[in-house]
Design a protein around this motif. Structure first.
Motif, PDB file in Angstrom:
ATOM      1  N   GLU A  22       0.849  -1.188   0.000  1.00  0.00           N
ATOM      2  CA  GLU A  22       0.000   0.000   0.000  1.00  0.00           C
ATOM      3  C   GLU A  22       0.889   1.245   0.000  1.00  0.00           C
ATOM      4  O   GLU A  22       1.818   1.359   0.794  1.00  0.00           O
ATOM      5  CB  GLU A  22      -0.902   0.007   1.244  1.00  0.00           C
ATOM      6  CG  GLU A  22      -2.059  -0.981   1.170  1.00  0.00           C
ATOM      7  CD  GLU A  22      -3.068  -0.619   0.096  1.00  0.00           C
ATOM      8  OE1 GLU A  22      -3.137   0.565  -0.298  1.00  0.00           O
ATOM      9  OE2 GLU A  22      -3.785  -1.520  -0.364  1.00  0.00           O
ATOM     10  N   ARG A 203     -11.205  -7.768  -5.162  1.00  0.00           N
ATOM     11  CA  ARG A 203     -10.860  -7.108  -6.418  1.00  0.00           C
ATOM     12  C   ARG A 203      -9.343  -6.966  -6.585  1.00  0.00           C
ATOM     13  O   ARG A 203      -8.794  -7.247  -7.650  1.00  0.00           O
ATOM     14  CB  ARG A 203     -11.511  -5.727  -6.478  1.00  0.00           C
ATOM     15  CG  ARG A 203     -11.307  -5.005  -7.813  1.00  0.00           C
ATOM     16  CD  ARG A 203     -11.637  -3.525  -7.766  1.00  0.00           C
ATOM     17  NE  ARG A 203     -12.926  -3.278  -7.178  1.00  0.00           N
ATOM     18  CZ  ARG A 203     -13.122  -2.651  -6.005  1.00  0.00           C
ATOM     19  NH1 ARG A 203     -12.086  -2.215  -5.310  1.00  0.00           N
ATOM     20  NH2 ARG A 203     -14.317  -2.451  -5.527  1.00  0.00           N
ATOM     21  N   LYS A 204      -8.642  -6.526  -5.542  1.00  0.00           N
ATOM     22  CA  LYS A 204      -7.185  -6.324  -5.649  1.00  0.00           C
ATOM     23  C   LYS A 204      -6.477  -7.648  -5.918  1.00  0.00           C
ATOM     24  O   LYS A 204      -5.545  -7.710  -6.722  1.00  0.00           O
ATOM     25  CB  LYS A 204      -6.644  -5.684  -4.360  1.00  0.00           C
ATOM     26  CG  LYS A 204      -5.150  -5.381  -4.429  1.00  0.00           C
ATOM     27  CD  LYS A 204      -4.653  -4.651  -3.195  1.00  0.00           C
ATOM     28  CE  LYS A 204      -3.142  -4.441  -3.254  1.00  0.00           C
ATOM     29  NZ  LYS A 204      -2.615  -3.736  -2.075  1.00  0.00           N
ATOM     30  N   THR A 205      -6.940  -8.715  -5.287  1.00  0.00           N
ATOM     31  CA  THR A 205      -6.334 -10.035  -5.500  1.00  0.00           C
ATOM     32  C   THR A 205      -6.533 -10.490  -6.940  1.00  0.00           C
ATOM     33  O   THR A 205      -5.619 -11.052  -7.561  1.00  0.00           O
ATOM     34  CB  THR A 205      -6.948 -11.068  -4.538  1.00  0.00           C
ATOM     35  OG1 THR A 205      -6.839 -10.583  -3.205  1.00  0.00           O
ATOM     36  CG2 THR A 205      -6.259 -12.411  -4.645  1.00  0.00           C
ATOM     37  N   GLU A 208      -3.942  -8.773  -9.011  1.00  0.00           N
ATOM     38  CA  GLU A 208      -2.597  -9.327  -8.816  1.00  0.00           C
ATOM     39  C   GLU A 208      -2.483 -10.725  -9.422  1.00  0.00           C
ATOM     40  O   GLU A 208      -1.443 -11.093  -9.977  1.00  0.00           O
ATOM     41  CB  GLU A 208      -2.260  -9.396  -7.316  1.00  0.00           C
ATOM     42  CG  GLU A 208      -2.071  -8.044  -6.658  1.00  0.00           C
ATOM     43  CD  GLU A 208      -0.968  -7.225  -7.304  1.00  0.00           C
ATOM     44  OE1 GLU A 208       0.067  -7.802  -7.677  1.00  0.00           O
ATOM     45  OE2 GLU A 208      -1.151  -6.008  -7.460  1.00  0.00           O
ATOM     46  N   SER A 240      -4.128 -14.795  -0.285  1.00  0.00           N
ATOM     47  CA  SER A 240      -5.028 -13.673   0.009  1.00  0.00           C
ATOM     48  C   SER A 240      -6.124 -14.095   0.974  1.00  0.00           C
ATOM     49  O   SER A 240      -6.618 -15.224   0.928  1.00  0.00           O
ATOM     50  CB  SER A 240      -5.662 -13.170  -1.289  1.00  0.00           C
ATOM     51  OG  SER A 240      -6.708 -12.257  -1.029  1.00  0.00           O
TER      52      SER A 240
END
Length: 372
Positions: A22, A203-205, A208, A240
């Protein structure tokens, strides 16, 4: 610790790590990447406490050891080094610095103790299976556009991956929806996935994970528990947390009684929608579809900026229908179609519309209409 590693290899490994950290956080160690060197390999580990990524790469390890350094800073330095350079990383515990040396370039970066680096708690996975990278990429790529960005409905902020029963047997299914559109994608169920609990992959996973799925030939080792999901290749492991919530009963919103059938060239349709939407106001971006006798007229009427109309030859043999949609939603759905034709199934101008790719039912999309 002292290692030498080729610049391209280092850039790829650090790039994966720095995208997880982050940018804005109150815990300094979370901005760092943990570098661990042993044997003939070096690993780069980064985490934001919800996602952890470990990237392993071959290196000449002169002195084993570990340290942590700013992931973004290291990535920027390596990115600006010349192609093919041999990069030497040397950790000096006494000075609290990591020296990065390549050719005539020399950098000394502040480090933090490896003991401060948080470890993601290990978990017992209830299902372990292997799936082809191409199949996983299709599942996530075709569904992620429909992920909600509304934080209050946090349980929609990801892709729901689960085992589903169909007439042809069990499948591995990914579903995403934001309440306005829905994507449901199926793939053959990998051996060992039968006992997998349904999980919502954040969503972020999903973003990635996409970096692991470039090579169709790669087998991805997938491990799933009620609280975590892990995807691994020989070089990269992505772990995650999953979203702690219950995904809604999506089957209720997939229409089953839509009988009015439109078949259209997917590329032509997407391009026409894009053209007529140019004049629409950004706020609503509503496009009207008028269907009658193998004819589709796409039109936009924006009082402030003007009007547009385009006609397409299509296959449609039902009674006349006028229906409106958000142009952005139509474009995103049309862009998912890999086959030549898109098939839309309508009921009325107020009911959800179903779309699929030709005769393929393994990928279906639902979009809510708008008043026009």
């Amino acid at each position: 610790m002292k290692i030498s590693i080729e610049r391209g290899t280092l850039l790829k490994a650090v790039g994966q790590a720095q995208s997880v950290v982050e940018r804005r956080n109150t815990i300094p160690i979370l901005a760092n990447v943990l570098i661990e060197a042993e044997g003939s390999n070096v690993s780069f580990r980064a985490t934001d406490l919800d996602i952890e990524v470990v990237d392993r790469a071959p290196a000449q390890v002169e002195r084993a050891g570990a340290t942590t350094v700013s992931a973004v800073m290291l990535h920027e330095i390596v990115r600006k080094l010349p192609d093919g350079a041999l990069v030497t990383l040397t950790d000096d515990a006494a000075s609290g610095r990591l020296t990065v040396q390549a050719g005539r370039s020399n950098f000394a970066l502040a480090t933090l103790p490896r003991e401060d680096f948080p470890a993601m708690t290990s978990t017992e996975y209830t299902a372990n299976f292997a799936a082809p990278a191409g199949a996983l990429r299709r599942l996530f790529d075709k569904s992620k556009f429909a992920i909600s960005t509304e934080e209050t409905r946090y349980y929609l902020n990801g892709v729901y991956m689960h085992v589903a029963d169909t007439e042809g047997g069990q499948v591995l299914r990914c579903v995403a929806t934001d309440g306005h559109r829905l994507a449901r994608i199926d793939a053959p169920l990998p051996k060992g996935a039968e006992s997998m609990p349904g999980v919502i992959v954040p969503r972020k996973t999903v973003g990635e994970l996409r970096k692991l799925l470039d090579n169709d030939e790669t087998e991805i080792a997938v491990s799933v528990s009620e609280t975590k999901v892990r995807f691994a290749t020989p070089d990269i492991t992505l772990t995650s947390k999953v979203i702690d919530g219950t995904f809604p009963d999506y089957a209720r919103v997939i229409p089953t009684g839509n009988t009015r059938r439109l078949e259209v060239d997917a590329t032509e349709f997407a391009q026409a929608v894009d053209r007529v939407a140019t004049v629409s106001s950004e706020r609503s971006r509503a496009v009207k579809l008028s269907l009658e006798d193998d004819r589709l007229v796409l039109s936009v009427n924006a009082p402030d900026s003007g009007a547009a109309e385009e006609e397409l030859a299509v296959a449609y043999a039902d009674e006349r229908l006028d229906i409106g949609f958000n142009a952005k939603y139509l474009l995103e759905i049309a862009s998912q179609v890999d086959r030549e034709n898109a098939v839309f199934m309508f009921n009325s101008s107020a009911d959800p519309t179903l779309m699929r790719e030709g005769g393929d039912d393994s990928a279906i999309y639902v979009v809510m209409p708008m008043r026009v």
